[in-house]
Design a protein around this motif. Sequence first.
Motif, short mmCIF file in Angstrom:
data_model
loop_
_atom_site.label_atom_id
_atom_site.label_comp_id
_atom_site.label_asym_id
_atom_site.label_seq_id
_atom_site.Cartn_x
_atom_site.Cartn_y
_atom_site.Cartn_z
N PHE A 93 0.89 -1.16 0.00
CA PHE A 93 0.00 0.00 0.00
C PHE A 93 0.93 1.21 0.00
O PHE A 93 1.58 1.47 1.02
CB PHE A 93 -0.88 0.02 1.25
N PHE A 108 4.32 1.05 1.85
CA PHE A 108 4.24 0.11 2.97
C PHE A 108 3.97 -1.31 2.44
O PHE A 108 3.06 -1.52 1.64
CB PHE A 108 3.13 0.52 3.93
N ALA A 143 2.54 -4.76 3.16
CA ALA A 143 1.67 -5.46 4.11
C ALA A 143 1.87 -6.96 4.04
O ALA A 143 1.77 -7.66 5.06
CB ALA A 143 0.21 -5.11 3.83
N ALA A 162 0.26 -11.07 15.20
CA ALA A 162 -0.08 -9.83 15.89
C ALA A 162 -0.87 -8.90 14.97
O ALA A 162 -0.87 -9.08 13.75
CB ALA A 162 1.20 -9.15 16.35
N SER A 163 -1.53 -7.95 15.56
CA SER A 163 -2.31 -6.98 14.81
C SER A 163 -1.43 -6.28 13.77
O SER A 163 -0.31 -5.88 14.08
CB SER A 163 -2.90 -5.96 15.78
N GLY A 164 -1.94 -6.18 12.54
CA GLY A 164 -1.21 -5.47 11.50
C GLY A 164 -0.20 -6.31 10.74
O GLY A 164 0.51 -5.80 9.88
N CYS A 165 -0.13 -7.62 11.01
CA CYS A 165 0.90 -8.44 10.34
C CYS A 165 0.48 -8.87 8.93
O CYS A 165 1.27 -9.49 8.23
CB CYS A 165 1.27 -9.65 11.19
N GLY A 166 -0.75 -8.56 8.54
CA GLY A 166 -1.14 -8.83 7.15
C GLY A 166 -2.15 -9.96 6.96
O GLY A 166 -2.41 -10.37 5.83
N LYS A 167 -2.76 -10.41 8.03
CA LYS A 167 -3.70 -11.54 7.95
C LYS A 167 -4.93 -11.21 7.09
O LYS A 167 -5.27 -11.95 6.16
CB LYS A 167 -4.17 -11.95 9.36
N THR A 178 -5.32 -8.80 4.99
CA THR A 178 -4.90 -8.49 3.62
C THR A 178 -4.75 -9.77 2.80
O THR A 178 -5.17 -9.84 1.65
CB THR A 178 -3.57 -7.70 3.64
N GLU A 208 -8.72 -7.36 -2.94
CA GLU A 208 -7.45 -6.65 -3.16
C GLU A 208 -6.68 -7.45 -4.19
O GLU A 208 -6.82 -8.68 -4.26
CB GLU A 208 -6.59 -6.63 -1.88
N GLN A 214 -14.16 -9.21 9.24
CA GLN A 214 -13.84 -8.89 10.63
C GLN A 214 -14.94 -7.96 11.20
O GLN A 214 -15.38 -8.13 12.32
CB GLN A 214 -12.47 -8.20 10.63
N HIS A 246 -6.87 -14.01 16.63
CA HIS A 246 -5.85 -13.49 17.54
C HIS A 246 -5.57 -14.51 18.63
O HIS A 246 -4.60 -14.41 19.36
CB HIS A 246 -6.39 -12.25 18.27
#
Length: 380
Positions: free
Chosen positions: A32, A35, A37, A56-61, A63, A72, A101, A211
């Motif tokens: 993106f 960045f 992802a 962890a949060s933001g690791c690309g799951k 996406t 995407e 989600q 999670h």
Amino acid sequence: MKSLGNIRRAFAPWTDPSAKPFIAFKNVTKRFGDFTAVNDLSLNIYHREFFALLGASGCGKSTLLRMLAGFEQPTSGEIVLDGADLAGTPPYKRPVNMMFQSYALFPHMTVEKNIAFGLRQDGMPKDEIAERVSQMLKLVKLEQFASRKPNQLSGGQRQRVALARSLAKRPKVLLLDEPLGALDKKLREETQFELMDLQQNLGLTFVVVTHDQEEAMTMADRIAVMSHGKVVQVATPAEIYEAPNSRFVADFIGDVNIFDGKVTMSGNGAVELAVESGFTIRIAAPETLAVGNTVGVAIRPEKIRVTRAAPLNASINAAKGEIWDIAYLGDMTVFHIRLPSGKFVRASSLNAQRSVDDPFTYDQEVWVSFDENGGVLLKD
Ligand SMILES: Nc1ncnc2c1ncn2[C@@H]1O[C@H](COP(=O)(O)OP(=O)(O)OP(=O)(O)O)[C@@H](O)[C@H]1O
Ligand SMILES: [Mg+2]
């Protein structure tokens, strides 16, 4: 009904070199702007597999799931489903359904209509729709809420509607992004088992993002642990837990004690390291390491014994310490034991008996010890 245990134990297509993956991510990258992802990720998922993405949060799951569903496009790389490259196939033409989600229900439609939506669009006959919807309502235990609108439901109930809606069309592949996040613990555990039954009985392939490690361990055939857009390890829950391939995975999954020390001996299937004054660890390990190298060893709390008396061989895999903290959790007790260096060791033991005659107390001097096979060498 047959228990799932036997079917699951025999299910391991990833160990069969001739088995073709059902879903294949091949060197997939998603950027993106500047960045990244998802970073050059390759991953195979098999037909009828219950696959979990953990990280962890933001690791690309999310996406990763969104690319599989077609919401995407990868910046580079290829996603193959059932032998066909998915590039250029719009979401609605993919045999994939996604439960988001944020579950995006239609606010003006009743629960029943929400669940039936996709079936109607497909032109399924009315009586079949009714049958399928009632099946789904039963599954998620919302029979009495069929005619309510989403804003008349609790968060957990809304989540169950979203789950029912995504299952109603019986897609070949169901992508579930935190499907049980809004449910309370009890309902969550029940629903986990229902999802497993359903996946098994309908012969579907599930890719679930969660999670919650315990949830992933309970449900999944295999787990991919992700970090910063990459897969760090893909393995069965038992392998991930008992044989983590890195410090990151050992630390991420479950409770663990990590000891760092210098190699003093290596060979004949074992490595010895000096971790602190007078404390030597000997761990079974096939590899030969150079003496003097610094390495880590991961040992799970349940592999560590706590005793008053010194173990028979107190010169290896044993250390004296002081009980610093005791957490009684009902089914087990967790001890925090302080070693002379100030390092804390976590040890847990099952409370098999209802009462203990002579329990450990705070500040007591104890020994911690473990077996040569109780730990894993960490190579990074
Ligand atoms: N459309 C977008 N534009 C810019 N950055 C994005 C976009 N979508 C996701 N990202 C970024 O990509 C990274 C991965 O996001 P993703 O939603 O895949 O994380 P996740 O692993 O699902 O996290 P969580 O567990 O919090 O849901 C995050 O840092 C996020 O901010
Ligand atoms: Mg997400």
